[in-house]
Enzyme design. Sequence first.
Site, PDB file in Angstrom:
ATOM      1  N   ASP A 126       0.855  -1.185   0.000  1.00 14.43           N
ATOM      2  CA  ASP A 126       0.000   0.000   0.000  1.00 14.43           C
ATOM      3  C   ASP A 126       0.896   1.241   0.000  1.00 14.43           C
ATOM      4  O   ASP A 126       2.064   1.175   0.383  1.00 14.43           O
ATOM      5  CB  ASP A 126      -0.855   0.048   1.278  1.00 14.43           C
ATOM      6  CG  ASP A 126      -1.984  -0.974   1.278  1.00 14.43           C
ATOM      7  OD1 ASP A 126      -2.329  -1.505   0.217  1.00 14.43           O
ATOM      8  OD2 ASP A 126      -2.522  -1.228   2.380  1.00 14.43           O
ATOM      9  N   ARG A 176      -1.081  -0.429  -8.492  1.00  7.11           N
ATOM     10  CA  ARG A 176      -2.459  -0.051  -8.119  1.00  7.11           C
ATOM     11  C   ARG A 176      -2.541   1.471  -8.207  1.00  7.11           C
ATOM     12  O   ARG A 176      -1.770   2.179  -7.550  1.00  7.11           O
ATOM     13  CB  ARG A 176      -2.776  -0.489  -6.692  1.00  7.11           C
ATOM     14  CG  ARG A 176      -4.139   0.053  -6.212  1.00  7.11           C
ATOM     15  CD  ARG A 176      -4.290   0.002  -4.702  1.00  7.11           C
ATOM     16  NE  ARG A 176      -4.370  -1.338  -4.193  1.00  7.11           N
ATOM     17  CZ  ARG A 176      -3.995  -1.685  -2.958  1.00  7.11           C
ATOM     18  NH1 ARG A 176      -3.511  -0.784  -2.131  1.00  7.11           N
ATOM     19  NH2 ARG A 176      -4.092  -2.929  -2.557  1.00  7.11           N
ATOM     20  N   THR A 218     -10.839   2.369  -7.535  1.00  7.84           N
ATOM     21  CA  THR A 218     -11.690   3.551  -7.385  1.00  7.84           C
ATOM     22  C   THR A 218     -13.160   3.153  -7.343  1.00  7.84           C
ATOM     23  O   THR A 218     -13.530   2.097  -7.860  1.00  7.84           O
ATOM     24  CB  THR A 218     -11.463   4.532  -8.568  1.00  7.84           C
ATOM     25  OG1 THR A 218     -12.281   5.679  -8.387  1.00  7.84           O
ATOM     26  CG2 THR A 218     -11.781   3.900  -9.912  1.00  7.84           C
ATOM     27  N   HIS A 219     -13.973   4.045  -6.730  1.00  5.34           N
ATOM     28  CA  HIS A 219     -15.433   3.898  -6.813  1.00  5.34           C
ATOM     29  C   HIS A 219     -16.013   5.095  -7.552  1.00  5.34           C
ATOM     30  O   HIS A 219     -17.215   5.325  -7.510  1.00  5.34           O
ATOM     31  CB  HIS A 219     -16.053   3.835  -5.412  1.00  5.34           C
ATOM     32  CG  HIS A 219     -15.228   3.062  -4.447  1.00  5.34           C
ATOM     33  ND1 HIS A 219     -14.264   3.641  -3.661  1.00  5.34           N
ATOM     34  CD2 HIS A 219     -15.205   1.753  -4.162  1.00  5.34           C
ATOM     35  CE1 HIS A 219     -13.673   2.717  -2.937  1.00  5.34           C
ATOM     36  NE2 HIS A 219     -14.216   1.566  -3.220  1.00  5.34           N
ATOM     37  N   ARG A 281     -12.048   5.883   6.447  1.00  7.89           N
ATOM     38  CA  ARG A 281     -13.166   5.538   5.567  1.00  7.89           C
ATOM     39  C   ARG A 281     -14.372   6.427   5.862  1.00  7.89           C
ATOM     40  O   ARG A 281     -15.044   6.915   4.976  1.00  7.89           O
ATOM     41  CB  ARG A 281     -13.586   4.078   5.748  1.00  7.89           C
ATOM     42  CG  ARG A 281     -12.549   3.065   5.333  1.00  7.89           C
ATOM     43  CD  ARG A 281     -12.481   2.853   3.832  1.00  7.89           C
ATOM     44  NE  ARG A 281     -11.684   3.816   3.095  1.00  7.89           N
ATOM     45  CZ  ARG A 281     -10.356   3.793   3.008  1.00  7.89           C
ATOM     46  NH1 ARG A 281      -9.654   2.860   3.593  1.00  7.89           N
ATOM     47  NH2 ARG A 281      -9.717   4.705   2.317  1.00  7.89           N
TER      48      ARG A 281
HETATM   49  C1  LIG Z   1      -8.663  -1.299  -3.409  1.00  7.45           C
HETATM   50  C2  LIG Z   1      -8.248   0.060  -2.922  1.00  7.45           C
HETATM   51  C3  LIG Z   1      -6.985   0.225  -2.392  1.00  7.45           C
HETATM   52  C4  LIG Z   1      -6.578   1.480  -1.932  1.00  7.45           C
HETATM   53  N1  LIG Z   1      -5.275   1.648  -1.518  1.00  7.45           N
HETATM   54  C5  LIG Z   1      -4.857   2.868  -1.171  1.00  7.45           C
HETATM   55  C6  LIG Z   1      -3.486   3.106  -0.857  1.00  7.45           C
HETATM   56  O1  LIG Z   1      -2.626   2.199  -0.905  1.00  7.45           O
HETATM   57  N2  LIG Z   1      -3.136   4.363  -0.478  1.00  7.45           N
HETATM   58  C7  LIG Z   1      -4.041   5.397  -0.448  1.00  7.45           C
HETATM   59  O2  LIG Z   1      -3.651   6.524  -0.115  1.00  7.45           O
HETATM   60  N3  LIG Z   1      -5.346   5.184  -0.747  1.00  7.45           N
HETATM   61  C8  LIG Z   1      -5.755   3.959  -1.113  1.00  7.45           C
HETATM   62  N4  LIG Z   1      -7.079   3.776  -1.445  1.00  7.45           N
HETATM   63  C9  LIG Z   1      -8.081   4.842  -1.155  1.00  7.45           C
HETATM   64  C10 LIG Z   1      -8.252   5.757  -2.337  1.00  7.45           C
HETATM   65  O3  LIG Z   1      -7.059   6.504  -2.489  1.00  7.45           O
HETATM   66  C11 LIG Z   1      -9.430   6.706  -2.104  1.00  7.45           C
HETATM   67  O4  LIG Z   1      -9.277   7.429  -0.955  1.00  7.45           O
HETATM   68  C12 LIG Z   1     -10.774   6.021  -2.029  1.00  7.45           C
HETATM   69  O5  LIG Z   1     -10.822   4.909  -2.873  1.00  7.45           O
HETATM   70  C13 LIG Z   1     -11.878   6.980  -2.446  1.00  7.45           C
HETATM   71  O6  LIG Z   1     -11.615   7.452  -3.739  1.00  7.45           O
HETATM   72  P1  LIG Z   1     -12.530   7.123  -5.006  1.00  7.45           P
HETATM   73  O7  LIG Z   1     -11.633   6.950  -6.188  1.00  7.45           O
HETATM   74  O8  LIG Z   1     -13.390   5.972  -4.715  1.00  7.45           O
HETATM   75  O9  LIG Z   1     -13.295   8.473  -5.261  1.00  7.45           O
HETATM   76  P2  LIG Z   1     -14.296   9.314  -4.315  1.00  7.45           P
HETATM   77  O10 LIG Z   1     -14.620  10.526  -5.128  1.00  7.45           O
HETATM   78  O11 LIG Z   1     -13.743   9.495  -2.961  1.00  7.45           O
HETATM   79  O12 LIG Z   1     -15.528   8.387  -4.213  1.00  7.45           O
HETATM   80  C14 LIG Z   1     -16.394   8.118  -5.315  1.00  7.45           C
HETATM   81  C15 LIG Z   1     -17.724   7.644  -4.778  1.00  7.45           C
HETATM   82  O13 LIG Z   1     -17.518   6.403  -4.084  1.00  7.45           O
HETATM   83  C16 LIG Z   1     -18.298   6.364  -2.918  1.00  7.45           C
HETATM   84  N5  LIG Z   1     -17.410   6.238  -1.745  1.00  7.45           N
HETATM   85  C17 LIG Z   1     -16.077   6.457  -1.698  1.00  7.45           C
HETATM   86  N6  LIG Z   1     -15.594   6.181  -0.476  1.00  7.45           N
HETATM   87  C18 LIG Z   1     -16.661   5.801   0.279  1.00  7.45           C
HETATM   88  C19 LIG Z   1     -16.828   5.380   1.623  1.00  7.45           C
HETATM   89  N7  LIG Z   1     -15.793   5.286   2.452  1.00  7.45           N
HETATM   90  N8  LIG Z   1     -18.056   5.043   2.047  1.00  7.45           N
HETATM   91  C20 LIG Z   1     -19.113   5.089   1.217  1.00  7.45           C
HETATM   92  N9  LIG Z   1     -19.021   5.482  -0.065  1.00  7.45           N
HETATM   93  C21 LIG Z   1     -17.821   5.843  -0.541  1.00  7.45           C
HETATM   94  C22 LIG Z   1     -19.106   7.633  -2.874  1.00  7.45           C
HETATM   95  O14 LIG Z   1     -20.334   7.354  -3.479  1.00  7.45           O
HETATM   96  C23 LIG Z   1     -18.321   8.575  -3.734  1.00  7.45           C
HETATM   97  O15 LIG Z   1     -19.133   9.530  -4.317  1.00  7.45           O
HETATM   98  C24 LIG Z   1      -7.486   2.555  -1.965  1.00  7.45           C
HETATM   99  C25 LIG Z   1      -8.762   2.400  -2.511  1.00  7.45           C
HETATM  100  C26 LIG Z   1      -9.147   1.177  -3.011  1.00  7.45           C
HETATM  101  C27 LIG Z   1     -10.471   1.054  -3.651  1.00  7.45           C
END
Ligand SMILES: Cc1cc2nc3c(=O)[nH]c(=O)nc-3n(C[C@H](O)[C@H](O)[C@H](O)COP(=O)(O)OP(=O)(O)OC[C@H]3O[C@@H](n4cnc5c(N)ncnc54)[C@H](O)[C@@H]3O)c2cc1C
Length: 303
Positions: A126, A176, A218-219, A281
Amino acid sequence: MTAAFDRLVVATLPLVPRAFVRRVASRYVAGETLDDALSTVRALAAEGAMATLDILGERVTRKEQTEAMRGQYLRVIDAIASKGLDANVSVKPTAVGLAIDPALALDNCAEICARAAAHGMFVRLDMEDSPYTEPTLRLALELKAKFPAVGVALQAYLKRSLKDLDRLIAAGMNVRICKGIYVEPRAIAWRERAAIIDSFGALVDKHLSAGCYAAIATHDEACVQHALATIDRLRLGPDRYEFQMLLGVDPVLRRSLLDAGHRLRVYVPFGGDWYAYSTRRLKENPSIARQVIRATLGLGPAA
Ligand SMILES: Cc1cc2nc3c(=O)[nH]c(=O)nc-3n(C[C@H](O)[C@H](O)[C@H](O)COP(=O)(O)OP(=O)(O)OC[C@H]3O[C@@H](n4cnc5c(N)ncnc54)[C@H](O)[C@@H]3O)c2cc1C
């Protein structure tokens, strides 16, 4: 709820009793034990999803703690292999000693990677906050020279990431790509949502165009849509990339990607040290205010 009110609740999160935080956060964490995590992996497999297991805990300060973490990872790897599950592990470098001594982290990770390699399993590092960016990249590159099945994460919000990707591409690294979750100074990190999404897309395009394997974590529909367009343009088969999502976040998007034939891996954290992960989260969940208040009032989770 207004964004300002959400921010107020986030700011007061440290004052909320841990039991309430735990109740609301339980959707993001598989449980405290390895058995809990393995049950979650099986449930995800039944949906057609793969998993990566993360043992909660970070930034440890004593060597013995890093050795305990290493031992736990070895047990997790053996358990995944003996049960024939389609899963691998994700390791936070500071949980195995990066904040104490990079050589200690390298030794611990090498042992984890050697055990994983014996089972044909992949290990992901990570990416944590910016003091550890360069040490983590160096660690990943040193490990990669010995263990082919090692990868790392890059954060789209960091301005340096597009350049860092050159070194990772040169090593043929599985990367990733995520937005990044820590609070970083504006001097080194993009703040605007649009800039972060553009950066995410640029990283995905560069990595996939170079013929490297990308984990698209990403979501965000805009990021997913951009990645799908790139995958289509480059005519990549589903063995050249995977999508990744966090446990407890957006099962609808997860289902739609699986139904469309893409490989998808869910990040499954577990263990006793759940507080720091869970609060990160909660802070990015737009409905946090409603949920925390419901839990604080003893109401069940909102639908
Ligand atoms: C598999 C995986 C591994 C990751 N590893 C790392 C890492 O090594 N280092 C690091 O800094 N970050 C890591 N992250 C976190 C990432 O950087 C983001 O902070 C996180 O994924 C939210 O970004 P997003 O791209 O989903 O966009 P966002 O704009 O934050 O979210 C898009 C949509 O997803 C939904 N959503 C997002 N988060 C949540 C939540 N917690 N609860 C409910 N709904 C939510 C909401 O509907 C939001 O509108 C990881 C994420 C994933 C999916």
